[in-house]
Design a protein around this motif. Structure first.
Motif, PDB file in Angstrom:
ATOM      1  N   LEU A  47      14.639 -13.892  -4.830  1.00 41.37           N
ATOM      2  CA  LEU A  47      14.717 -12.494  -5.233  1.00 41.37           C
ATOM      3  C   LEU A  47      14.719 -11.668  -3.955  1.00 41.37           C
ATOM      4  CD1 LEU A  47      12.181 -12.614  -8.190  1.00 41.37           C
ATOM      5  CD2 LEU A  47      14.671 -12.509  -8.349  1.00 41.37           C
ATOM      6  N   ASP A  48      15.853 -11.038  -3.689  1.00 43.07           N
ATOM      7  CA  ASP A  48      16.084 -10.452  -2.376  1.00 43.07           C
ATOM      8  C   ASP A  48      15.662  -9.002  -2.231  1.00 43.07           C
ATOM      9  OD1 ASP A  48      17.157 -12.864  -1.524  1.00 43.07           O
ATOM     10  OD2 ASP A  48      19.169 -12.340  -2.204  1.00 43.07           O
ATOM     11  N   SER A  49      15.246  -8.376  -3.322  1.00 43.78           N
ATOM     12  CA  SER A  49      14.872  -6.964  -3.206  1.00 43.78           C
ATOM     13  C   SER A  49      13.538  -6.726  -3.884  1.00 43.78           C
ATOM     14  CB  SER A  49      15.939  -6.073  -3.857  1.00 43.78           C
ATOM     15  OG  SER A  49      15.907  -6.212  -5.263  1.00 43.78           O
ATOM     16  N   ALA A  50      12.878  -5.654  -3.479  1.00 41.08           N
ATOM     17  CA  ALA A  50      11.588  -5.305  -4.082  1.00 41.08           C
ATOM     18  C   ALA A  50      11.761  -4.974  -5.558  1.00 41.08           C
ATOM     19  CB  ALA A  50      10.973  -4.125  -3.329  1.00 41.08           C
ATOM     20  N   ASP A  51      12.880  -4.313  -5.917  1.00 37.53           N
ATOM     21  CA  ASP A  51      13.120  -3.975  -7.319  1.00 37.53           C
ATOM     22  C   ASP A  51      13.285  -5.231  -8.160  1.00 37.53           C
ATOM     23  OD1 ASP A  51      12.972  -1.295  -6.766  1.00 37.53           O
ATOM     24  OD2 ASP A  51      15.145  -0.991  -6.661  1.00 37.53           O
ATOM     25  N   ALA A  52      14.010  -6.227  -7.623  1.00 36.39           N
ATOM     26  CA  ALA A  52      14.208  -7.475  -8.355  1.00 36.39           C
ATOM     27  C   ALA A  52      12.895  -8.221  -8.535  1.00 36.39           C
ATOM     28  CB  ALA A  52      15.228  -8.353  -7.641  1.00 36.39           C
ATOM     29  N   ARG A  53      12.080  -8.255  -7.491  1.00 39.35           N
ATOM     30  CA  ARG A  53      10.790  -8.935  -7.590  1.00 39.35           C
ATOM     31  C   ARG A  53       9.886  -8.229  -8.593  1.00 39.35           C
ATOM     32  NH1 ARG A  53      11.791  -9.552  -2.017  1.00 39.35           N
ATOM     33  NH2 ARG A  53      10.632  -7.666  -1.496  1.00 39.35           N
ATOM     34  N   SER A  54       9.940  -6.904  -8.619  1.00 40.32           N
ATOM     35  CA  SER A  54       9.132  -6.151  -9.567  1.00 40.32           C
ATOM     36  C   SER A  54       9.568  -6.430 -11.003  1.00 40.32           C
ATOM     37  CB  SER A  54       9.234  -4.651  -9.270  1.00 40.32           C
ATOM     38  OG  SER A  54       8.541  -3.891 -10.235  1.00 40.32           O
ATOM     39  N   ALA A  55      10.883  -6.484 -11.218  1.00 41.14           N
ATOM     40  CA  ALA A  55      11.402  -6.753 -12.559  1.00 41.14           C
ATOM     41  C   ALA A  55      11.015  -8.154 -13.019  1.00 41.14           C
ATOM     42  CB  ALA A  55      12.924  -6.582 -12.577  1.00 41.14           C
ATOM     43  N   PHE A  56      11.102  -9.125 -12.099  1.00 39.26           N
ATOM     44  CA  PHE A  56      10.775 -10.499 -12.457  1.00 39.26           C
ATOM     45  C   PHE A  56       9.277 -10.641 -12.727  1.00 39.26           C
ATOM     46  CE2 PHE A  56      10.704 -15.082 -12.243  1.00 39.26           C
ATOM     47  CZ  PHE A  56      11.976 -15.436 -12.682  1.00 39.26           C
ATOM     48  N   GLU A  57       8.486  -9.883 -12.004  1.00 38.49           N
ATOM     49  CA  GLU A  57       7.038  -9.921 -12.206  1.00 38.49           C
ATOM     50  C   GLU A  57       6.667  -9.535 -13.624  1.00 38.49           C
ATOM     51  OE1 GLU A  57       3.110  -7.419 -10.658  1.00 38.49           O
ATOM     52  OE2 GLU A  57       5.016  -7.280  -9.594  1.00 38.49           O
ATOM     53  N   LYS A  58       7.409  -8.607 -14.216  1.00 33.93           N
ATOM     54  CA  LYS A  58       7.088  -8.097 -15.539  1.00 33.93           C
ATOM     55  C   LYS A  58       7.788  -8.857 -16.659  1.00 33.93           C
ATOM     56  CE  LYS A  58       6.681  -3.450 -13.580  1.00 33.93           C
ATOM     57  NZ  LYS A  58       7.283  -2.094 -13.553  1.00 33.93           N
ATOM     58  N   LEU A  59       8.626  -9.836 -16.316  1.00 29.42           N
ATOM     59  CA  LEU A  59       9.484 -10.484 -17.305  1.00 29.42           C
ATOM     60  C   LEU A  59       8.733 -11.542 -18.102  1.00 29.42           C
ATOM     61  CD1 LEU A  59      12.439 -10.839 -18.354  1.00 29.42           C
ATOM     62  CD2 LEU A  59      12.646 -12.690 -16.671  1.00 29.42           C
ATOM     63  N   PRO A  60       8.648 -11.419 -19.427  1.00 31.71           N
ATOM     64  CA  PRO A  60       8.145 -12.526 -20.244  1.00 31.71           C
ATOM     65  C   PRO A  60       9.133 -13.692 -20.195  1.00 31.71           C
ATOM     66  CG  PRO A  60       8.067 -10.437 -21.450  1.00 31.71           C
ATOM     67  CD  PRO A  60       8.906 -10.208 -20.235  1.00 31.71           C
ATOM     68  N   ILE A  61       8.625 -14.897 -19.966  1.00 29.73           N
ATOM     69  CA  ILE A  61       9.510 -16.046 -19.828  1.00 29.73           C
ATOM     70  C   ILE A  61       8.848 -17.284 -20.434  1.00 29.73           C
ATOM     71  CG2 ILE A  61       8.665 -16.522 -17.482  1.00 29.73           C
ATOM     72  CD1 ILE A  61      11.534 -17.450 -16.833  1.00 29.73           C
ATOM     73  N   TRP A  62       9.639 -18.037 -21.170  1.00 34.94           N
ATOM     74  CA  TRP A  62       9.184 -19.263 -21.819  1.00 34.94           C
ATOM     75  C   TRP A  62      10.068 -20.397 -21.307  1.00 34.94           C
ATOM     76  CZ3 TRP A  62       8.202 -19.565 -27.835  1.00 34.94           C
ATOM     77  CH2 TRP A  62       7.576 -20.777 -28.128  1.00 34.94           C
ATOM     78  N   ILE A  63       9.520 -21.246 -20.442  1.00 37.49           N
ATOM     79  CA  ILE A  63      10.240 -22.389 -19.902  1.00 37.49           C
ATOM     80  C   ILE A  63       9.998 -23.592 -20.805  1.00 37.49           C
ATOM     81  CG2 ILE A  63      10.506 -23.937 -17.930  1.00 37.49           C
ATOM     82  CD1 ILE A  63       9.329 -21.723 -16.173  1.00 37.49           C
ATOM     83  N   ILE A  64      11.066 -24.196 -21.289  1.00 41.04           N
ATOM     84  CA  ILE A  64      10.968 -25.355 -22.171  1.00 41.04           C
ATOM     85  C   ILE A  64      11.754 -26.496 -21.529  1.00 41.04           C
ATOM     86  CG2 ILE A  64      11.361 -26.239 -24.493  1.00 41.04           C
ATOM     87  CD1 ILE A  64      11.367 -23.301 -25.465  1.00 41.04           C
ATOM     88  N   GLU A  65      11.058 -27.526 -21.095  1.00 39.82           N
ATOM     89  CA  GLU A  65      11.702 -28.620 -20.366  1.00 39.82           C
ATOM     90  C   GLU A  65      11.497 -29.940 -21.091  1.00 39.82           C
ATOM     91  OE1 GLU A  65      14.038 -30.153 -18.727  1.00 39.82           O
ATOM     92  OE2 GLU A  65      13.767 -28.693 -17.111  1.00 39.82           O
ATOM     93  N   ASN A  66      12.451 -30.858 -20.901  1.00 42.42           N
ATOM     94  CA  ASN A  66      12.421 -32.182 -21.516  1.00 42.42           C
ATOM     95  C   ASN A  66      11.516 -33.109 -20.698  1.00 42.42           C
ATOM     96  OD1 ASN A  66      12.950 -34.678 -22.642  1.00 42.42           O
ATOM     97  ND2 ASN A  66      15.138 -34.315 -22.838  1.00 42.42           N
ATOM     98  N   ARG A  67      10.574 -33.745 -21.359  1.00 42.94           N
ATOM     99  CA  ARG A  67       9.645 -34.632 -20.663  1.00 42.94           C
ATOM    100  C   ARG A  67      10.370 -35.775 -19.958  1.00 42.94           C
ATOM    101  NH1 ARG A  67       4.345 -35.134 -21.459  1.00 42.94           N
ATOM    102  NH2 ARG A  67       4.469 -34.063 -23.477  1.00 42.94           N
TER     103      ARG A  67
END
Length: 281
Positions: free
Chosen positions: A186-206
């Protein structure tokens, strides 16, 4: 016989006005159906769009952007519905999924000339965001409630979109793609701020050899490094009986209990997405 010039002018004006009206008016889709739209150009072949049951223009609609194996990878093909949320609304008539058929625009793009071995194409995400904007405007989508998911190759596209446009989504749920996620930048402060607030659900195959446990931990720590809530662990989400309240979730699934399709068939998955709106976290 010569036509009066005033009459010719009047007829021309009427035809021009009719043409402008036809071009500018909003689409009149049939509610409760999929529409396939082919596009000119070299980035996106077209898109499959689910029109909610009871659709009307007097309200705004959540939009689910679903990247999938026949969407992120591959070239122009028919409008078949083979997987993901598009298949669920088309083929499943369960009462507990009625809100999905009734309340969501579901956008499934098809990309031009992309092979899985080439990896995701970062240069196409801007065009994808333009498509999201076009569909949102044309079909009264709610820009505060644009959600992102992907599987079967499409999950890699999810991570590319999150890296380049984290401020565009209310929540995201990639079903895999962790090798790509581990290299996220994440190359900008705005992008990092947006990602910080982003709800995210990672679903990976065992059983995914490309995503061993140390890579899972590295990815989660890297995302947490940008700030925001820490991840909680909920495994095999295909069998969930309650909607999670956590903003960030890591799930490990086993194929016999929780494959991609039964995750997409679980109403709690979509209820979790609807908990979030962009700008209100």
């Amino acid at each position: 016989m010569r036509t009066d010039p005033h009459l010719r002018f009047f007829i021309t004006a009427i035809l021009c006005a009719a043409c402008l009206f036809s071009c500018d008016r909003e689409p009149s889709p049939k509610a409760g159906t999929h529409t396939m739209t082919w596009l000119p150009g070299e980035s996106i072949d077209g898109y499959l769009l689910w029109i909610p049951e009871g659709y009307d223009r007097s309200r705004s609609w959540p939009l689910l952007l679903a990247l999938r194996e026949a969407g992120w990878w591959g070239g122009r093909s028919g409008g078949d519905i083979i997987s993901g949320p598009a298949r669920v609304v088309e083929t499943m008539d369960r009462k507990d999924l009625a809100f999905l058929r009734r309340d969501f625009l579901i956008l499934s793009p098809r990309f031009t000339g992309v092979r899985e071995e080439d990896g995701p194409r970062e240069d196409r995400t801007d065009r994808l965001m333009e498509l999201v904007d076009d569909v949102t405007r044309a079909y009264h989508g709610d820009p505060r409630r644009v959600y992102l998911t992907g599987t079967g190759g499409g999950e890699c596209g999810v991570w590319v979109c999150l890296e380049q446009h984290p401020d565009r989504f209310a929540a995201a749920a990639p079903l895999g793609g962790l090798p790509r996620a581990a290299a996220i930048r994440l190359d900008s402060a705005d992008a990092r701020s947006a990602f910080e607030k982003l709800p995210i659900w990672i679903i990976e195959n065992r059983d995914n050899p490309a995503a061993p446990s140390d890579l899972l931990i590295e990815t989660v720590r890297r995302i947490e490094f940008f700030g925001g809530d820490r991840f909680i662990r909920i495994d095999d989400p295909g069998g969930l009986r309650e909607t999670p309240r956590a903003r960030r979730i890591l799930s490990i699934r086993t194929p016999e209990k929780s494959n991609a399709e039964n995750i997409y068939e679980n109403p709690r998955f979509y209820r979790w997405l609807l908990r979030w709106e962009r700008g209100e976290r």
